[in-house]
Design a protein around this motif. Structure first.
Motif, mmCIF file in Angstrom:
data_model
loop_
_atom_site.group_PDB
_atom_site.id
_atom_site.type_symbol
_atom_site.label_atom_id
_atom_site.label_comp_id
_atom_site.label_asym_id
_atom_site.label_seq_id
_atom_site.Cartn_x
_atom_site.Cartn_y
_atom_site.Cartn_z
ATOM 1 N N CYS A 91 25.698 -4.597 -1.295
ATOM 2 C CA CYS A 91 26.233 -4.063 -0.043
ATOM 3 C C CYS A 91 27.455 -3.190 -0.245
ATOM 4 O O CYS A 91 27.935 -2.566 0.714
ATOM 5 N N ILE A 92 27.989 -3.150 -1.453
ATOM 6 C CA ILE A 92 29.222 -2.389 -1.691
ATOM 7 C C ILE A 92 28.946 -0.911 -1.517
ATOM 8 O O ILE A 92 28.087 -0.332 -2.201
ATOM 9 N N CYS A 101 26.692 -5.396 6.672
ATOM 10 C CA CYS A 101 25.632 -5.452 5.672
ATOM 11 C C CYS A 101 25.313 -6.895 5.352
ATOM 12 O O CYS A 101 26.206 -7.749 5.244
ATOM 13 N N GLU A 102 24.023 -7.166 5.208
ATOM 14 C CA GLU A 102 23.554 -8.508 4.870
ATOM 15 C C GLU A 102 22.461 -8.372 3.814
ATOM 16 O O GLU A 102 21.525 -7.579 3.971
ATOM 17 N N THR A 103 22.610 -9.108 2.705
ATOM 18 C CA THR A 103 21.634 -9.054 1.607
ATOM 19 C C THR A 103 20.516 -10.037 1.877
ATOM 20 O O THR A 103 20.759 -11.233 2.071
ATOM 21 N N HIS A 106 17.815 -9.861 -2.329
ATOM 22 C CA HIS A 106 18.372 -8.889 -3.255
ATOM 23 C C HIS A 106 18.423 -7.480 -2.687
ATOM 24 O O HIS A 106 18.830 -6.550 -3.391
ATOM 25 N N VAL A 107 18.030 -7.321 -1.365
ATOM 26 C CA VAL A 107 17.983 -5.982 -0.771
ATOM 27 C C VAL A 107 19.052 -5.902 0.310
ATOM 28 O O VAL A 107 19.099 -6.771 1.191
ATOM 29 N N PRO A 108 19.921 -4.883 0.299
ATOM 30 C CA PRO A 108 20.945 -4.748 1.344
ATOM 31 C C PRO A 108 20.311 -4.263 2.645
ATOM 32 O O PRO A 108 19.500 -3.330 2.641
ATOM 33 N N VAL A 109 20.710 -4.939 3.779
ATOM 34 C CA VAL A 109 20.211 -4.584 5.117
ATOM 35 C C VAL A 109 21.414 -4.220 5.967
ATOM 36 O O VAL A 109 22.287 -5.060 6.223
ATOM 37 N N CYS A 110 21.493 -2.964 6.421
ATOM 38 C CA CYS A 110 22.604 -2.481 7.235
ATOM 39 C C CYS A 110 22.231 -2.537 8.708
ATOM 40 O O CYS A 110 21.094 -2.216 9.085
ATOM 41 N N SER A 111 23.204 -2.939 9.550
ATOM 42 C CA SER A 111 22.981 -2.995 11.003
ATOM 43 C C SER A 111 24.312 -2.853 11.720
ATOM 44 O O SER A 111 25.366 -3.164 11.173
#
Length: 499
Positions: A91-92, A101-103, A106-111
């Motif tokens: 998320c950095i 951001c929430e992982t 292993h995948v970053p999810v932006c909202s």
């Protein structure tokens, strides 16, 4: 892939170094155990030895290779990502400003956070709820309003229909309404509310029009204004001084009962019976009677009222306490301690609803009194004679023998027994009215008391006899003729003793 790329870079670097140097500088032309560093492997590429780190290792293959942190995402925690053989936070610097951001796996999810909107990968801005109504999702002649975060559509005032599809007027003409309604301000309404004048009454609706009429006591145009007979009391004449419901009336009309007088205080009617009459002035007044002195009861609690006369022989109510009660009948009477002798102990009697000593003031002077079974038993004491109810007088005697003294005692006992029989006869009359259970209990109690009293008397008399064995002065009871004759004539006394 990153490991292979690192190995290729190292290989190219090795080739370049070996290509620029001389054959004398090259440590070896073949792979040997000392060609590469620890945790590295040597491979011949183009006839030259090339060093590379083992898979899963990283570093300088000519000197030392260390084990890599990861090779893919599966070797990292769920909130981390494998990048350059290291587990890092994905998320950095991945999401836009004001975004969160929430992982996930292993995948970053932006909202955008709650209360914000926009592109989470570029910029999130604060959300305005009114944006839900722009553009409006509602139909024509409606207004959109956001309620609890939800756009809500409703028709404008004066319109009706579906706010989603569009709203319209309820009516354009009265023909579009029922016969008992009229189209007023584009609504089907009752015409009585708007077509009748001030103070007018509406009797109904005919052909979409109101039928108006002035009420009783009013006059004028019912479709414009109706005028009242009066508005205040000052508008009325003296014969009808009160203004009730816009009409002048006499407040005394039909208010008081039969035979009652009515007087006005301002406009308030006051009903009262004439001086020589009584009753309910609102119902009927009748001539005054004696029983009216006690209605309502002027006496206190637990007291009764009876018509009577005062010292001037004028009629007045007389208050007395109810049977079994005592006190001030004008203020209130309280229940007495007793109503009959049986409510008191055996040595007391019921006088004026109180348990008192029955001997008080009952016997004569110098007489002895014994309270027994609620009665006063009067007797003259030893050495006295006479009527115990009036007077006992002392009688002078002579010294006699102990035998004669005993005979006198026996005669006194007989008299006491006779008195006891009279008392028993009186008590039997009282006990006949008692229940059987109470009678039995009283008999047992009295027998025990009699035994105790007799024992005490015997003990006292025997003590007196012992004290006066030698020479006792005995007073003979006057009612006994034999004893009186013996005192007058000593010869007869001696003869009786001899017998």
């Amino acid at each position: 892939m990153s490991t292979q790329f690192s190995s290729i870079c190292i290989l190219l670097l090795t080739l370049a170094l070996f290509g620029q140097g001389s054959l004398a500088d090259a440590p070896s032309t073949v792979c040997s155990g000392s060609t590469c560093g620890s945790n590295a492997q040597c491979s011949m590429v183009g006839g030259r030895p090339v060093c590379s780190c083992f898979r899963g290792y990283m570093g300088d293959p000519l000197h030392h290779c260390t084990k890599a942190e990861c090779l893919d995402n599966s070797e990292c925690r769920g909130h981390q990502h494998c990048r350059n053989e290291r587990c890092v936070d994905p998320c950095i610097e991945i999401c836009g400003s004001n975004a969160q951001c929430e992982t996930r796996n292993h995948v970053p999810v932006c909202s955008c956070p709650s209360g914000y909107t926009g592109d989470p990968f570029t910029h999130c801005r604060r959300f305005d709820p009114e944006e839900l109504c722009h553009p409006s999702p509602c139909g024509q002649n409606t207004q959109c309003e956001v309620v609890n975060g939800i756009p809500t559509c409703k028709c404008l005032p004066g319109y009706h229909g579906s706010p989603i599809a569009g709203c319209r007027h309820e009516c354009e003409t009265s023909s579009e309404c029922g016969s008992n309604l009229a189209c007023i301000e584009f609504k089907c309404q009752n015409p009585c509310h708007s077509q009748c004048g001030v103070n007018a009454d509406c009797e109904g609706v005919r052909n979409n029009a109101a039928v108006c009429k002035c009420p009783r006591g009013y006059f004028g145009n019912p479709y414009a204004s109706c005028k009242a007979e009066c508005v205040s009391h000052s508008d009325c004449p003296r014969s009808k001084p009160a203004c009730f419901y816009n009409q002048c009336k006499n407040p005394c009309d039909g208010v008081c009962g039969i035979g009652a007088n009515c007087e006005l205080r301002d406009i308030t009617p006051i009903c009262s019976c004439p001086k020589d009459m009584t009753g309910d002035p609102f119902v009927r007044c009748r001539p005054f009677e004696k029983r009216d002195l006690c209605e309502p009861n002027p006496c206190g609690q637990n007291a009764r009222c009876e018509p009577g006369y005062d010292k001037l022989h004028e009629e007045r109510p007389v208050c007395t306490c109810l049977p079994g009660y005592q006190g001030d009948p004008l203020r209130g009477c309280v229940r007495g301690e007793c109503t009959e002798d049986t409510h008191c102990p055996d040595h007391q009697a019921c006088f004026n609803y109180k348990c008192q000593n029955p001997c008080t003031g009952q016997c004569g002077s110098n007489a002895d009194c014994m309270a027994r079974r609620h009665l006063a038993v009067c007797t003259c004491p030893p050495g006295y004679n006479g009527d115990a109810l009036t007077n006992c007088y002392k009688v002078t005697g002579t010294s006699i023998s102990r035998r004669y003294y005993r005979q006198v005692l026996e005669m006194e006992k007989e008299e006491q027994r006779a008195i006891a029989k009279q008392i028993d006869a009186m008590e039997k009359l009282v006990n006949e009215e008692k229940p059987e259970d109470e009678k039995k209990e009283d008999v047992v109690k009295e027998e025990k008391k009699e035994e105790k009293v007799e024992e005490k008397k015997e003990d006292k008399k025997e003590e007196k006899v012992e004290e006066k064995k030698d020479d006792v002065a005995i007073v003979t009871p006057e009612p006994s003729k034999d004893v009186a004759e013996a005192i007058k004539n000593p010869a007869v006394l001696i003869a009786n003793l001899a017998l």
